[in-house]
Enzyme design. Structure first.
Site, PDB file in Angstrom:
ATOM      1  CG  HIS A   1       0.857  -1.040  11.908  1.00 30.08           C
ATOM      2  ND1 HIS A   1       1.335   0.182  12.303  1.00 30.08           N
ATOM      3  CD2 HIS A   1       1.214  -1.182  10.610  1.00 30.08           C
ATOM      4  CE1 HIS A   1       1.969   0.750  11.288  1.00 30.08           C
ATOM      5  NE2 HIS A   1       1.916  -0.054  10.244  1.00 30.08           N
TER       6      HIS A   1
ATOM      7  CE  LYS B   1      -1.700  -1.389   4.031  1.00 26.31           C
ATOM      8  NZ  LYS B   1      -0.727  -2.438   4.438  1.00 26.31           N
TER       9      LYS B   1
ATOM     10  CD  GLU C   1       1.888  -6.600   8.410  1.00 25.55           C
ATOM     11  OE1 GLU C   1       1.346  -5.493   8.589  1.00 25.55           O
ATOM     12  OE2 GLU C   1       1.336  -7.662   8.718  1.00 25.55           O
TER      13      GLU C   1
HETATM   14  N1  PLP Z   1       0.804  -3.120   7.709  1.00 25.48           N
HETATM   15  C1  PLP Z   1      -0.427  -2.634   7.856  1.00 25.48           C
HETATM   16  C2  PLP Z   1      -1.503  -3.573   8.224  1.00 25.48           C
HETATM   17  C3  PLP Z   1      -0.695  -1.270   7.657  1.00 25.48           C
HETATM   18  O1  PLP Z   1      -1.939  -0.805   7.827  1.00 25.48           O
HETATM   19  C4  PLP Z   1       0.382  -0.420   7.283  1.00 25.48           C
HETATM   20  C5  PLP Z   1       0.159   1.013   7.094  1.00 25.48           C
HETATM   21  O2  PLP Z   1      -0.909   1.548   7.260  1.00 25.48           O
HETATM   22  C6  PLP Z   1       1.656  -0.980   7.107  1.00 25.48           C
HETATM   23  C7  PLP Z   1       1.847  -2.329   7.352  1.00 25.48           C
HETATM   24  C8  PLP Z   1       2.834  -0.154   6.713  1.00 25.48           C
HETATM   25  O3  PLP Z   1       3.164   0.737   7.709  1.00 25.48           O
HETATM   26  P1  PLP Z   1       4.416   1.680   7.624  1.00 25.48           P
HETATM   27  O4  PLP Z   1       4.373   2.347   6.300  1.00 25.48           O
HETATM   28  O5  PLP Z   1       4.245   2.619   8.747  1.00 25.48           O
HETATM   29  O6  PLP Z   1       5.636   0.836   7.784  1.00 25.48           O
END
Ligand code: PLP
Length: 457
Positions: free
Chosen positions: A207, A79, A284
């Protein structure tokens, strides 16, 4: 036809962003490519916003992550930046992937990534997306509610479930816990329900919120996961996977440093999940991998000067990219990011309080919640924003008819081992790339340049 194909036919923004991949000379930096492109564009009236994405930086972020957290396998959060080039490089480097939807699953599976290297890490999934995951062998799924268990039992009974815990996320720039995560009190009940439905729970996840400022949020969440592991084993689940989520800082040099955060995480893992106990640990990361990959360049399309009480001037700059394009994430950040000004200026130009607006008719279309101090600039001048690779192009819309910034991908020879992934690219041509002429000076604010954007020699 995949869901992604049909969305692209509908003109989903972001579908046509993929531009040429330019091999980079050994001594060239992304910033030089940006300046060269600015120079080319400045000779015309076509001064559209653009980004340069350095895939070599992506590889170095991966290396830094693996070095600092040797027990943790990264499952990159698609994402954050779902550019096909970003995903291809990461697939070649061997990361896993965290997908949030069918389109993201399609994208990653389409690269030939094995379903076992994917976690479908959205605790609230549409049934059709869940069915897609089941059909394509994606087994690792997160959940945080009874309702999700009922859906999974019906549509993906062979899933390997990961229970997502609520975390204390008040120290993060972008908190997530109001929306996701089961409290420890609820976990026992959910684990029993899963067992009664015949579902396998294999681990726990959390998270701490995106852009986390406090490493101890990780330590507390890891300790909570240990309790969930005990509860899970108590009701007969074979608990073997710990997922420490995302939240790692994106912009290099931010506080606390990633290495400090990693030290706290490693210590918490050693205490609660000691090595040799057969626990697989994954994460993640999104922002940490993608932020410093992209440099964004925007042009001033209009300017106003307003007189403030006391006769002081305030400058309003209207840029051709903004909140509805690449810069949506910035409004959530606690401090404004200082752009690099591309203009010949005297060594200490006077600075003015300035507001940076995006190009749309919406007054909300600003870059920051507060003024920034910048020199007097003119229509046609450029500003550069480093570290714009996270939650930028993925958030771009075509609101008001302004198209998303184009993206130019560059790749240094250090990634030539990925060549089989990019058969059409002649990396040998790298050293013949012309160097940009030195006619631009980067005004004063050079100290904001992250190390990798400075000249490589
Ligand atoms: N995993 C989940 C379920 C998330 O919702 C997000 C971000 O919203 C991420 C991983 C990635 O987080 P970050 O970009 O803070 O590492």
């Amino acid at each position: 036809t995949t869901l992604k194909d049909s969305k692209e036919k509908e003109g989903c923004p972001g579908s046509s962003l993929l531009k040429d991949l330019i091999p980079l000379g050994p001594e060239e930096s992304a910033m030089e490519v940006v300046l060269k492109k600015i120079q080319e564009l400045s000779d015309s009236d076509q001064r559209d916003p653009f980004m340069v994405a350095d895939l070599g930086v992506l590889a170095s972020r991966h290396q830094a992550f693996c070095q600092a957290l040797p027990r943790v396998s990264p499952f990159y959060a698609v994402k954050c930046n779902s550019s096909p080039w970003v995903l291809r490089v990461l697939a070649a480097l061997g990361t896993g992937f965290d997908c949030a939807s069918q389109v993201e699953l399609e994208q990653v599976l389409g690269l030939g990534v094995a379903p076992s290297r994917i976690i479908y890490a959205h605790p609230c999934k549409p049934i059709s997306h869940l069915q897609y995951a089941a059909r394509h062998g994606v087994q690792l799924l997160t959940f945080d509610s009874e309702g999700e268990l009922t859906k999974v039992a019906q549509h993906h009974p062979g899933a390997r479930l990961v229970l997502r815990l609520w975390t204390e996320d008040s120290k993060s720039t972008f908190p997530l816990s109001a929306k996701f995560g089961a409290s420890l009190e609820l976990c026992g009940h959910l684990l029993k329900s899963a067992r009664d439905l015949g579902l396998a729970v294999v681990g726990a996840s959390f998270h701490v919120g995106s852009d986390c400022q406090d490493p101890h949020s990780f330590a507390q969440a890891i300790a909570d996961c240990r309790r969930v592991f005990e509860m899970g084993r108590g009701v007969g689940h074979d608990m073997s996977l710990l997922d420490i989520g995302g939240g790692f800082p994106g912009v290099e040099g931010s506080e606390p440093e990633f290495e400090e955060m990693a030290r706290v995480i490693n210590a918490a893992l050693a205490q609660d999940f000691p090595e040799g106990a057969g626990i697989e640990v994954i994460a993640e990361p999104g922002r940490f991998y993608a932020a410093s990959v992209c440099v964004a360049a925007v042009n001033i399309i209009a300017k106003k000067a307003v007189l403030q009480p006391g006769g002081h001037r305030k400058l309003l700059y209207y840029l051709n990219d903004g909140h509805y394009g690449t810069f949506r994430d910035l409004l959530g950040e606690p401090y404004p990011r200082m752009p690099i000004v591309v203009k010949e200026l005297c060594s200490k130009p006077p600075l003015f309080p300035c507001i940076l607006y995006g190009p749309t008719c919406d007054a909300f279309d600003t870059f920051f919640n507060e003024e920034v101090q910048l020199p007097e600039l003119d229509v046609g001048d450029w500003l550069i924003f480093p570290s714009m690779g996270a939650y930028s192009s993925v958030m771009s819309s075509t609101f008001n008819g302004f198209l998303p910034a184009s993206i130019c991908y560059i790749m240094g020879p250090e990634l030539s081992f990925c060549k089989w992934f990019f058969p059409s690219i002649n990396l040998a041509a790298a050293s013949t790339q012309p160097r940009p002429e030195e006619s631009f000076s980067i005004c004063g604010l050079k100290r904001f340049l992250p190390r990798h954007l400075r000249r490589r020699n």
